[in-house]
Motif scaffolding. Sequence first.
Motif, PDB file in Angstrom:
ATOM      1  N   ARG A 261       0.828  -1.207   0.000  1.00 53.28           N
ATOM      2  CA  ARG A 261       0.000   0.000   0.000  1.00 53.28           C
ATOM      3  C   ARG A 261       0.864   1.260   0.000  1.00 53.28           C
ATOM      4  O   ARG A 261       1.676   1.448   0.896  1.00 53.28           O
TER       5      ARG A 261
ATOM      6  N   THR B 255      -1.303   8.376  -0.181  1.00 53.87           N
ATOM      7  CA  THR B 255      -1.527   9.467  -1.121  1.00 53.87           C
ATOM      8  C   THR B 255      -0.799  10.736  -0.686  1.00 53.87           C
ATOM      9  O   THR B 255      -0.517  10.930   0.496  1.00 53.87           O
TER      10      THR B 255
ATOM     11  N   VAL C 225      -2.127  13.669  -0.895  1.00 58.95           N
ATOM     12  CA  VAL C 225      -3.082  14.649  -0.373  1.00 58.95           C
ATOM     13  C   VAL C 225      -3.387  14.406   1.104  1.00 58.95           C
ATOM     14  O   VAL C 225      -3.204  15.279   1.945  1.00 58.95           O
ATOM     15  N   SER C 226      -3.860  13.190   1.446  1.00 57.86           N
ATOM     16  CA  SER C 226      -4.276  12.935   2.833  1.00 57.86           C
ATOM     17  C   SER C 226      -3.465  11.838   3.510  1.00 57.86           C
ATOM     18  O   SER C 226      -3.644  11.597   4.698  1.00 57.86           O
ATOM     19  N   GLY C 227      -2.629  11.155   2.742  1.00 59.41           N
ATOM     20  CA  GLY C 227      -1.884  10.036   3.315  1.00 59.41           C
ATOM     21  C   GLY C 227      -2.690   8.743   3.357  1.00 59.41           C
ATOM     22  O   GLY C 227      -2.271   7.758   3.957  1.00 59.41           O
ATOM     23  N   ALA C 228      -3.853   8.729   2.701  1.00 59.02           N
ATOM     24  CA  ALA C 228      -4.698   7.529   2.691  1.00 59.02           C
ATOM     25  C   ALA C 228      -3.983   6.382   1.982  1.00 59.02           C
ATOM     26  O   ALA C 228      -3.270   6.600   1.010  1.00 59.02           O
ATOM     27  N   PRO C 229      -4.175   5.155   2.498  1.00 62.86           N
ATOM     28  CA  PRO C 229      -3.521   4.008   1.846  1.00 62.86           C
ATOM     29  C   PRO C 229      -4.225   3.638   0.545  1.00 62.86           C
ATOM     30  O   PRO C 229      -5.441   3.720   0.448  1.00 62.86           O
ATOM     31  N   ARG C 230      -3.447   3.254  -0.452  1.00 62.55           N
ATOM     32  CA  ARG C 230      -4.014   2.850  -1.747  1.00 62.55           C
ATOM     33  C   ARG C 230      -3.246   1.667  -2.315  1.00 62.55           C
ATOM     34  O   ARG C 230      -2.039   1.536  -2.077  1.00 62.55           O
ATOM     35  N   LEU C 231      -3.940   0.889  -3.111  1.00 62.36           N
ATOM     36  CA  LEU C 231      -3.333  -0.139  -3.954  1.00 62.36           C
ATOM     37  C   LEU C 231      -3.767   0.147  -5.392  1.00 62.36           C
ATOM     38  O   LEU C 231      -4.697   0.927  -5.613  1.00 62.36           O
ATOM     39  N   PRO C 232      -3.133  -0.491  -6.372  1.00 54.09           N
ATOM     40  CA  PRO C 232      -3.552  -0.266  -7.761  1.00 54.09           C
ATOM     41  C   PRO C 232      -5.056  -0.507  -7.942  1.00 54.09           C
ATOM     42  O   PRO C 232      -5.621  -1.405  -7.316  1.00 54.09           O
TER      43      PRO C 232
ATOM     44  N   ASP D 218      -2.943   4.999  -9.185  1.00 49.40           N
ATOM     45  CA  ASP D 218      -2.895   4.527  -7.807  1.00 49.40           C
ATOM     46  C   ASP D 218      -1.794   3.488  -7.607  1.00 49.40           C
ATOM     47  O   ASP D 218      -1.615   2.973  -6.510  1.00 49.40           O
TER      48      ASP D 218
END
Lengths: 98, 472
Positions: free
Chosen positions: A42, A45, A47-54, A63
């Motif tokens: 993960r 981001t 912007v907010s540091g939110a976790p993301r996966l593809p 992503d």
Amino acid sequence: MFRRSEQDKRPQVQIFVDGVAVAARQGDTVSAALLASGVDARRSTAVSGAPRLPYCMMGVCFDCLVTIDGVGNRQGCLVPVAEGMQVEIQKGKREIGK
Amino acid sequence: MTVAPKREAYDVVVIGAGPAGLAAAATAAEAGLSTLLLDENVGPGGQVFRAISSTPVTERNQLGADYWVGADLVQALHASGAEIIHRATVWSLDRNLEIAVSIGGASAFVKAKRVILATGALERPFPIPGWTLPGVMTAGAAQTMLKSSALVPDGRTVIAGQGPLLWLLAAQILRLGGRIDRILDTTKRGNYFAALPHAFAFLTSPYFAKGLSMMREVKAKVQVVSGVTELAASGDGQLASVSYVAGGKRETIPADLLLLHQGVVPNVNLAMAAGIEHRWDDLQLCWSPVLDASGNSSVAGIAIAGDGAGIGGANAAVVRGRIAARAAVEALAPAAAAKLPAMATLRSDLARAERGRVFLDTLFRPARQFRIPSGDTIVCRCEEVTAKDVLDSVAIGATGPNQLKSYRRTGMGPCQGRLCGLTVTELMAQARGKSPQEIGYYRLRAPVKPITLAELAAVPKSEADIKAVVRG
């Protein structure tokens, strides 16, 4: 989340994810190799540091952004793995100099 | 290995190596035109024939006969003598038919007498609560991994949405031994009735029998819930569960992977940045370019073929590619056109390939609540802007997607509106009581894919270029 089908006979390629050796297969993209490996891939981001996966795996969603061989913000879903490739999970925005 | 284009100018440059681009480039090169095919992926095939030359899935029936058709197209392309460059990202195309392309971190420029855009489609945004959570992906993403790396879901997997691709993906996952726990079908009940007048064309098209047998194959193995009217993903930093409403009843199921799909829409970024006129298509609910019968756009010399010209599927894309290429040959080397199939033959091929499309478009027209989100649901994934943020901006004066950029930065992240543009247009249209055509779309500009300033700074410059920006 994903596993490899037994019929996959492609040769192995070793990449490093945050310094740890991970077995990929020749022809995998970086993102596919990460998702197949089971490591926590993960990113977070800018912007907010939110976790993301593809999300899309076809080059449109961004992503999958990842640092590859010292270069940040690469689309992992468009880059094929290569022996010895150094992948870093990108936390936040691309760093200056990367 | 970095391979720059061999020449500075070509008769025809084709952008995108999916079904339309493969067919177009092969046709143009066979007729003797100097032809360059630029493609962003590692190998040919686009999305539908992805990894056609390299897939580790060796049991051919698992991907289906329709997939392997792609191998013939690739063979024809290689025999045609067209120059092909993969991992080449086109970031600019202008009215002078000058193309800027990034290859291996360096940009090259080529000029064309004719450009055929075959940039295809991408998945329609599916903005439900929680769609940005890790573990939520598009159905197309799972299919890409299945074709190119023989990867299949093995955790608790839910597929949600509607349309032919969803059933094809489910069948392929099952054939490769992957796991699917439940399919949530969001097809609107009323659509079945609306599609009825178009049923005859569909029933007599080749898609009907194939589609039916695939649905049967999947339904024999997986629980399918139809009539889903609400859908949400939740979890703390990772997908944990999917909740839905069907028949007025809410249910929540644990899940590790949620695959979303509600059809595909034209990938308009390069075409719009080139200044090509687009119109809102009220049936397919997306922007489609204004084209003549040969695929020629409003910009002289640029044609569009394949799903980027309006969604028609792979068979139609191949024919549209041949039509656009034939038109280029007629314009540039009329004598060579005689060797190619007649335009009338191609047009009847196209009519056959498009048979049943209106039925599919009507049946699988996504429901409003899955296109136009509300509240805290994220609209713009890059800049993390919610539906409420957009509506708040409308309330204080944002009139359309371009004004919204200065309020909220929607569409200004790296994806350049690909994952939010349609949602923003429809959301603002609804809020302002206007049509999507009146509301419009983001003004797209080069570079249509992010490139570094270092790469831009390194491009060759003429004296005039330097004089244009340096004082004194």
